[in-house]
Write a protein that holds these residues in place. Sequence first.
Motif, PDB file in Angstrom:
ATOM      1  N   THR A  35       0.862  -1.186   0.000  1.00 51.61           N
ATOM      2  CA  THR A  35       0.000   0.000   0.000  1.00 51.61           C
ATOM      3  C   THR A  35       0.896   1.233   0.000  1.00 51.61           C
ATOM      4  N   LEU A  36       0.395   2.332  -0.517  1.00 53.06           N
ATOM      5  CA  LEU A  36       1.181   3.556  -0.581  1.00 53.06           C
ATOM      6  C   LEU A  36       1.576   4.024   0.826  1.00 53.06           C
ATOM      7  N   LEU A  37       0.612   4.044   1.729  1.00 52.68           N
ATOM      8  CA  LEU A  37       0.858   4.429   3.123  1.00 52.68           C
ATOM      9  C   LEU A  37       0.495   3.249   4.024  1.00 52.68           C
TER      10      LEU A  37
END
Length: 159
Positions: A61-63
């Motif tokens: 996931t990006l964050l």
Amino acid sequence: MFETKLLFKQRLFSWFDSYDIYDETEQTVYVVKGQLAWGHCLKIFSVYGEEVGTVKEKVLTLLPKFEVYEKERYIGCIQKELTFLKPKYDIDFNGWHIEGGYMEWDYTIVGPGGQRIAAISKELFHMTDTYVMDIVNPEDALYVLMFVLAIDAEKCSRN
């Protein structure tokens, strides 16, 4: 105002993340054991050895994002928001959100109407991470614990 107090103490010598959760009388309430997984996976057990919850990091996931499960049932998630000054987290559970200074580990979980769900603070000068969770409604204790575990795991990943 607070009806339940839980103490979150990380075990000093542990291969995987491992924590003991105590009440104010120093009786064990939960035991948390890290599992071998890609990303953090923390299993929460009652004092009787029954699995009551899981905090599982979503990978790729990006964050950072963590899903929480009560027994086998998905109940929500917490995701770090993109910020530059201090970490912020978005909780997808019962309309809860987090307020406060996360870098110092003093923060509050607040309900949709602004009511306080829990206040979390880190105790300093201990050999291992030690947190105090003051929880208004004892029925929310497991849920508060799961979100605190997710934030701690995210912070450990950053450091």
